[in-house]
Design a protein around this motif. Structure first.
Motif, mmCIF file in Angstrom:
data_model
loop_
_atom_site.group_PDB
_atom_site.id
_atom_site.type_symbol
_atom_site.label_atom_id
_atom_site.label_comp_id
_atom_site.label_asym_id
_atom_site.label_seq_id
_atom_site.Cartn_x
_atom_site.Cartn_y
_atom_site.Cartn_z
ATOM 1 N N ALA A 138 -60.193 8.073 -2.193
ATOM 2 C CA ALA A 138 -60.589 9.369 -2.763
ATOM 3 C C ALA A 138 -60.059 10.512 -1.914
ATOM 4 O O ALA A 138 -59.558 11.525 -2.441
ATOM 5 C CB ALA A 138 -62.111 9.434 -2.868
ATOM 6 N N ALA A 139 -60.145 10.359 -0.589
ATOM 7 C CA ALA A 139 -59.651 11.398 0.308
ATOM 8 C C ALA A 139 -58.139 11.568 0.178
ATOM 9 O O ALA A 139 -57.615 12.692 0.268
ATOM 10 C CB ALA A 139 -60.021 11.057 1.754
ATOM 11 N N TRP B 69 -64.903 13.459 -6.773
ATOM 12 C CA TRP B 69 -64.638 12.033 -6.544
ATOM 13 C C TRP B 69 -64.951 11.662 -5.093
ATOM 14 O O TRP B 69 -65.683 10.695 -4.821
ATOM 15 C CB TRP B 69 -63.181 11.766 -6.901
ATOM 16 C CG TRP B 69 -62.661 10.379 -6.685
ATOM 17 C CD1 TRP B 69 -63.322 9.302 -6.181
ATOM 18 C CD2 TRP B 69 -61.332 9.927 -6.977
ATOM 19 N NE1 TRP B 69 -62.493 8.201 -6.134
ATOM 20 C CE2 TRP B 69 -61.265 8.556 -6.627
ATOM 21 C CE3 TRP B 69 -60.200 10.544 -7.504
ATOM 22 C CZ2 TRP B 69 -60.103 7.812 -6.776
ATOM 23 C CZ3 TRP B 69 -59.042 9.799 -7.664
ATOM 24 C CH2 TRP B 69 -58.999 8.439 -7.313
ATOM 25 N N ALA B 70 -64.420 12.439 -4.162
ATOM 26 C CA ALA B 70 -64.650 12.150 -2.752
ATOM 27 C C ALA B 70 -66.127 12.312 -2.385
ATOM 28 O O ALA B 70 -66.668 11.555 -1.572
ATOM 29 C CB ALA B 70 -63.780 13.065 -1.888
ATOM 30 N N ALA B 71 -66.797 13.283 -2.989
ATOM 31 C CA ALA B 71 -68.223 13.489 -2.718
ATOM 32 C C ALA B 71 -69.037 12.266 -3.117
ATOM 33 O O ALA B 71 -69.962 11.849 -2.410
ATOM 34 C CB ALA B 71 -68.727 14.720 -3.468
ATOM 35 N N ALA B 72 -68.697 11.666 -4.265
ATOM 36 C CA ALA B 72 -69.435 10.492 -4.733
ATOM 37 C C ALA B 72 -69.195 9.282 -3.849
ATOM 38 O O ALA B 72 -70.075 8.429 -3.704
ATOM 39 C CB ALA B 72 -69.038 10.174 -6.176
ATOM 40 N N LYS B 73 -68.014 9.170 -3.268
ATOM 41 C CA LYS B 73 -67.691 8.008 -2.434
ATOM 42 C C LYS B 73 -68.024 8.216 -0.960
ATOM 43 O O LYS B 73 -67.944 7.271 -0.176
ATOM 44 C CB LYS B 73 -66.196 7.669 -2.571
ATOM 45 C CG LYS B 73 -65.806 7.162 -3.954
ATOM 46 C CD LYS B 73 -66.577 5.909 -4.336
ATOM 47 C CE LYS B 73 -66.138 5.359 -5.677
ATOM 48 N NZ LYS B 73 -66.925 4.160 -6.073
ATOM 49 N N ALA B 74 -68.404 9.434 -0.589
ATOM 50 C CA ALA B 74 -68.788 9.685 0.801
ATOM 51 C C ALA B 74 -70.120 8.998 1.084
ATOM 52 O O ALA B 74 -71.103 9.242 0.404
ATOM 53 C CB ALA B 74 -68.893 11.186 1.056
ATOM 54 N N GLN C 11 -68.437 11.996 6.539
ATOM 55 C CA GLN C 11 -67.566 12.057 5.369
ATOM 56 C C GLN C 11 -67.939 13.229 4.470
ATOM 57 O O GLN C 11 -67.062 13.925 3.933
ATOM 58 C CB GLN C 11 -67.628 10.739 4.609
ATOM 59 C CG GLN C 11 -66.984 9.572 5.348
ATOM 60 C CD GLN C 11 -67.215 8.239 4.672
ATOM 61 O OE1 GLN C 11 -68.029 8.117 3.755
ATOM 62 N NE2 GLN C 11 -66.513 7.213 5.130
ATOM 63 N N ARG C 12 -69.237 13.487 4.323
ATOM 64 C CA ARG C 12 -69.665 14.625 3.506
ATOM 65 C C ARG C 12 -69.251 15.941 4.154
ATOM 66 O O ARG C 12 -68.878 16.897 3.462
ATOM 67 C CB ARG C 12 -71.179 14.579 3.291
ATOM 68 C CG ARG C 12 -71.633 13.391 2.449
ATOM 69 C CD ARG C 12 -73.126 13.474 2.124
ATOM 70 N NE ARG C 12 -73.553 12.279 1.410
ATOM 71 C CZ ARG C 12 -74.058 11.201 1.984
ATOM 72 N NH1 ARG C 12 -74.236 11.185 3.295
ATOM 73 N NH2 ARG C 12 -74.410 10.157 1.274
ATOM 74 N N VAL C 13 -69.323 15.985 5.475
ATOM 75 C CA VAL C 13 -68.881 17.193 6.179
ATOM 76 C C VAL C 13 -67.393 17.428 5.933
ATOM 77 O O VAL C 13 -66.962 18.568 5.688
ATOM 78 C CB VAL C 13 -69.176 17.074 7.687
ATOM 79 C CG1 VAL C 13 -68.452 18.165 8.470
ATOM 80 C CG2 VAL C 13 -70.677 17.142 7.940
ATOM 81 N N ILE C 14 -66.600 16.361 5.978
ATOM 82 C CA ILE C 14 -65.152 16.485 5.753
ATOM 83 C C ILE C 14 -64.880 17.045 4.365
ATOM 84 O O ILE C 14 -64.071 17.973 4.193
ATOM 85 C CB ILE C 14 -64.472 15.112 5.940
ATOM 86 C CG1 ILE C 14 -64.525 14.685 7.408
ATOM 87 C CG2 ILE C 14 -63.022 15.153 5.439
ATOM 88 C CD1 ILE C 14 -64.060 13.259 7.644
ATOM 89 N N LEU D 79 -70.643 23.083 -5.786
ATOM 90 C CA LEU D 79 -70.096 21.799 -5.351
ATOM 91 C C LEU D 79 -70.684 21.338 -4.023
ATOM 92 O O LEU D 79 -70.787 20.126 -3.778
ATOM 93 C CB LEU D 79 -68.570 21.892 -5.281
ATOM 94 C CG LEU D 79 -67.889 22.114 -6.642
ATOM 95 C CD1 LEU D 79 -66.371 22.170 -6.485
ATOM 96 C CD2 LEU D 79 -68.281 21.042 -7.637
ATOM 97 N N VAL D 80 -71.108 22.262 -3.169
ATOM 98 C CA VAL D 80 -71.809 21.857 -1.939
ATOM 99 C C VAL D 80 -73.142 21.206 -2.293
ATOM 100 O O VAL D 80 -73.539 20.195 -1.693
ATOM 101 C CB VAL D 80 -72.017 23.070 -1.006
ATOM 102 C CG1 VAL D 80 -73.035 22.741 0.085
ATOM 103 C CG2 VAL D 80 -70.703 23.470 -0.360
ATOM 104 N N LEU D 81 -73.840 21.748 -3.272
ATOM 105 C CA LEU D 81 -75.082 21.112 -3.735
ATOM 106 C C LEU D 81 -74.802 19.715 -4.265
ATOM 107 O O LEU D 81 -75.572 18.777 -4.020
ATOM 108 C CB LEU D 81 -75.736 21.967 -4.832
ATOM 109 C CG LEU D 81 -76.408 23.256 -4.385
ATOM 110 C CD1 LEU D 81 -76.873 24.058 -5.593
ATOM 111 C CD2 LEU D 81 -77.590 22.960 -3.466
ATOM 112 N N LEU D 82 -73.709 19.547 -4.979
ATOM 113 C CA LEU D 82 -73.341 18.236 -5.509
ATOM 114 C C LEU D 82 -73.093 17.241 -4.376
ATOM 115 O O LEU D 82 -73.457 16.064 -4.472
ATOM 116 C CB LEU D 82 -72.087 18.360 -6.377
ATOM 117 C CG LEU D 82 -71.668 17.125 -7.173
ATOM 118 C CD1 LEU D 82 -72.654 16.845 -8.289
ATOM 119 C CD2 LEU D 82 -70.260 17.307 -7.739
#
Length: 831
Positions: A669-670, A706-711, A716-719, A745-748
């Protein structure tokens, strides 16, 4: 003696044992064992050993076996008076040293090697008699199915007095692997410092161990040498099995779930790591050399269900209840486990109940009848039963529930957190006068006994338009083909049915959802309900989109939040643990349910308006033009989404891409996010312009979701958050728009669910579910109201909701017609 010592010396200078300060090679270990065996003496006797997880206890254990003695391990600090009085050991080894008993030589069977307790602190001196052949067979089987290597280093996370902990010792010393000896808990930072410094590759845990791992942030630890983790000692909830298996898949280690008993020397079955996602409820397949049969039971009419009976070379010689039993040979050749089992796949088995009132929890086997009797002797009339991974107790009379919990925890050796208790006026009874244990379980958990959660399979079938007969209770929302278009409805209706929306519910089996957790505190329940953040954002975003287009207000950015949510849902519902063909089928269905309504509506609009062109019918205006039309770009969001999903479907159809994503989901994802950012900044100099927010280059918002869901870790969330903030800055040239998109998106990324008034949650669910239809139609709806802009916005949302309801009804009718053929005899063939 020579045989064991020769085995140890065969591995010479390989590392055998590591402690915080000591390293022993196999040659060093053999020398110490030989010296200690000489001190114990050669006259064969029973050795009671205080089994601590330290070097001295390990050497005395191996020395006793090498000298031909029979070993009885006792827990550290335990009161061994009853064992000593019953079995009269000739030697006692504890922290004070070695002392001789005052009895003469025992009559010990030649094959007897080890005596193990079958229970925790509620148990009696009843012991399991194990032979040298039992120990060797079980160690070989474990080493084979775990593929233990000479380079492995196993930490002693379980006591040596417990068959599971001792099996780790046996299996690793068998193949020349190393042990990291420690009595530290996985809850202590010092354990992980030692594990990392000593390059640990594996450790074992009971279900409670995995609760501790959650508390200490195990998912975020860097353990570069960890190869696999094993779990046994009781049933672990399937959702936790799935979660840790997925965590291991991301981090490069395997989870192996196992099933066993002291009477089988330790292990009877194991679940291969690659089956943990698809069969998290199973105990697995028999270990090498073993086999199961299922024998009929009264009250279980199903031919495929019965008592699980195990046969293999690791089955005990028999029980001992007095010293004279130590002279007996083998008295059993099969182990009746007392578990009710059935087959759940090719050579796979699951346990669905018990034939007796014993339960195994946190590595302890607890006699519930004995526990009830003990409580009654203390003046507490109670019913005790298992409630998932907890012990449920309901007491009658004037008692403090917390006091009951503490008493039960003290009696069983369980942690207090593993006991749930309730106090009632009268114990629940069946009409026959027998104890009503299901009602007791519900009372202890705080549930209404009359509400057993039934109907969830029908609920899933209704929302997903499936035949209820095809919805199994071990299936998940994702397994059943749920996607971003149906999860809004499912989440709202599920929250209404359960009163609480469990974390990661799309991946929880239906039967686990039915076992609802205890209700939230009253102050929590009194204020609203839980709604997924993605649902709330989806509803808010579409309202912002419609209102801005209708010029009721000017708050842009909603479509980009929707694009991020689309990527988030793509990762959750399309990139699942299912096989590759199933993944692609789900993705194809998702594309169809977005593209088909869009094409139908554009076709209608082409007839009644001048808003669109033929290129819009193909959802390809950005490719084919015209680019100078005032209305051609209206459907840019749908175009970006559909063609992004088409491209990803083609990519993930490739086996190599599919395998790579399963192995490193966040990294993949990243990587896609990095590609999106490269395009956003035109790193390669393609000259695609800076108006990226209105072109296909908006893909990077999808990649953020996508990356948020896989973090899976905070880092990883910070990245992802940092990339989002950097990418949005200056993107729109409008600080308000950039702040809105960033906040959404930060809330997501950080807030999976939120609380809100029930009426707001219901409205958000309805609006979010209809967001696609609202987006497609609002361009033609709000102009009909002229200057009454508020009416136009409300009408657009209402019509979108109405169209969504109509489509849902049409799908339901199609399902009903499919499931109701005119000729009933055809029904089986059509299923």
């Amino acid at each position: 003696m020579r045989r064991l010592l020769d085995h140890l010396r065969r591995f010479a200078d390989r590392t055998a044992v590591l402690t915080d300060t000591t390293r022993l090679t196999y040659r060093d270990l053999a020398d110490r064992v030989q010296a200690c065996a000489g001190e114990l003496g050669g006259q064969r006797t029973l050795v009671l050993l205080e089994a601590r997880n330290d070097l001295d206890a390990l050497i005395h254990y191996l020395a006793a076996l090498a000298a031909g003695h029979v070993v009885l391990p006792a827990p550290e600090g335990a009161d061994a008076d009853s064992l000593i009085a019953t079995y009269r050991p000739g030697i006692v080894v504890d922290r004070h040293g070695v002392r001789r008993g005052d009895t003469g030589p025992h009559a010990l069977h030649d094959d007897l090697a080890l005596l193990m307790s079958t229970s925790g602190s509620t148990g009696s001196p009843k012991l399991v008699r194990l032979s040298h052949a039992n120990l060797a067979a079980n160690a070989r089987a474990i080493a084979e199915y775990l593929e233990i290597r000479e380079t492995d280093r196993a930490a002693t996370t379980l006591p040596l007095s417990y068959c599971y902990g001792l099996s780790v010792i046996h299996s690793h010393l068998l193949v020349g692997a190393a042990l990291i000896l420690t009595d530290l808990s996985v809850a202590e930072p010092a354990f992980w410092e030692l594990f990392d410094r000593r390059r640990g590759t594996t450790f074992a845990g009971v279900p409670y161990t995995f609760e501790l791992l959650d508390r200490v942030g195990f998912a975020e630890m860097r353990l570069p040498h960890l190869r696999y983790v094993t779990q046994a000692g009781g049933r672990m909830p399937p959702e936790r099995v799935r979660r840790f298996a997925a965590m291991g898949g991301r981090r490069g280690w395997d989870l192996v779930v196992m099933y066993g008993a002291t009477e089988a020397t330790a292990r009877m079955a194991y679940l291969p790591a690659d089956l943990a996602h698809s069969h998290p409820h199973a105990i697995g397949r028999p270990i090498p050399g073993g086999s199961f049969t299922i024998e009929p039971l009264d009250g279980w009419p199903d031919d495929d269900t019965g008592e699980l009976v195990y046969r293999g070379p690791n089955v005990m010689m028999g029980y001992a209840e007095q010293a004279g039993d130590l002279a007996l040979g083998a008295t059993v050749d099969a182990l009746r486990t007392g578990d009710v089992g059935r087959r759940c796949g090719p050579d796979l088995y699951e346990v669905i109940g018990r034939t007796s009132r014993f339960v195994k929890m946190f590595g302890l086997r607890i006699d519930l009848q004995r526990l009830e009797t003990g409580l009654a002797d203390d003046g507490v009339r109670a019913l005790c039963t298992e409630a998932g991974d907890r012990l449920a107790v309901v007491a009658a009379g004037d008692h403090d529930p917390e006091d009951v919990r503490r008493r039960v925890a003290q009696s069983t050796g369980l942690p207090v957190t593993a006991v749930v208790a309730a106090v009632v006026t009268e114990l629940p009874l069946l009409p026959s006068g027998k104890p009503d244990y299901p009602a007791a379980r519900a009372l202890a958990a705080g549930d209404d006994p009359a509400d057993d959660g039934s109907g969830l399979t029908d609920l899933f079938a209704d929302v997903l338009h499936l035949d209820p007969a095809d919805v199994r209770d071990d299936a998940t929302f994702v397994d059943l083909g749920g996607n971003s278009l149906s999860y809004v409805t499912m989440s709202v209706r599920l929250e209404r049915a359960l009163g609480h929306l469990p974390a990661d519910w799309p991946r929880l089996p239906i039967r686990d959802l039915e076992r609802r957790p205890a209700p939230r505190p009253r102050w929590w329940r009194s204020w609203g309900t839980t709604v997924e953040t993605s649902v709330a954002l989806r509803a808010l975003a579409i309202v912002l989109v419609v209102g801005s287009h209708a010029e009721l207000y000017e708050v842009w950015g909603g479509a980009h939040i929707l694009l991020g949510i689309a990527g988030y849902n793509f990762a959750r519902f399309c990139l699942t643990p299912l096989p590759r063909p199933e993944r692609i089928r789900h993705l194809r269905t998702t594309i169809g349910w977005i593209a088909l309504p869009a094409v139908v509506w554009v076709a209608f609009a082409l007839v009644v308006t001048d808003d669109y062109h033929l290129s819009n019918l193909l959802l390809a205006n950005k490719f084919l033009g015209p680019h100078d039309s005032m209305t051609a770009g209206r459907l840019w969001f749908v175009e970006v989404l559909v063609w992004t999903l088409v491209a990803l479907a083609l990519l993930f159809w490739l086996p190599v891409v599919d395998r790579l994503e399963r192995r490193a989901p966040f990294a993949v994802a990243a990587a896609f996010l990095a590609v999106g950012m490269a395009l956003r900044y035109d790193v390669v100099g393609l000259g695609l312009g800076h108006d990226a927010w209105f072109t296909m280059l908006a893909f990077w918002f999808f990649a953020v979701g996508w990356a948020a869901a896989k973090a899976s870790t905070a880092l990883q969330r910070v990245i992802v958050t940092v990339v989002l903030i950097v990418g949005v800055h200056g993107y729109f040239g409008n600080s308000v728009r950039e702040a809105l998109v960033t906040t959404g998106l930060v809330l997501l990324i950080w807030l999976p669910t939120m609380r809100c008034p029930a009426v707001v949650a219901v409205a958000a669910g309805a609006i979010a579910e209809a967001s696609l239809y609202t987006y497609l139609t609002h361009f033609q709806v709000y102009p009909l109201f002229g200057s009454h802009k508020l009416y136009g916005v409300v009408a657009s949302v209402v019509i979108g909701i109405a169209l969504s309801a109509v489509v849902t009804q049409v799908r339901a009718r199609m399902r009903d017609r499919r499931l109701s053929p005119r000729d009933p005899a055809q029904a089986p063939a059509l299923r």
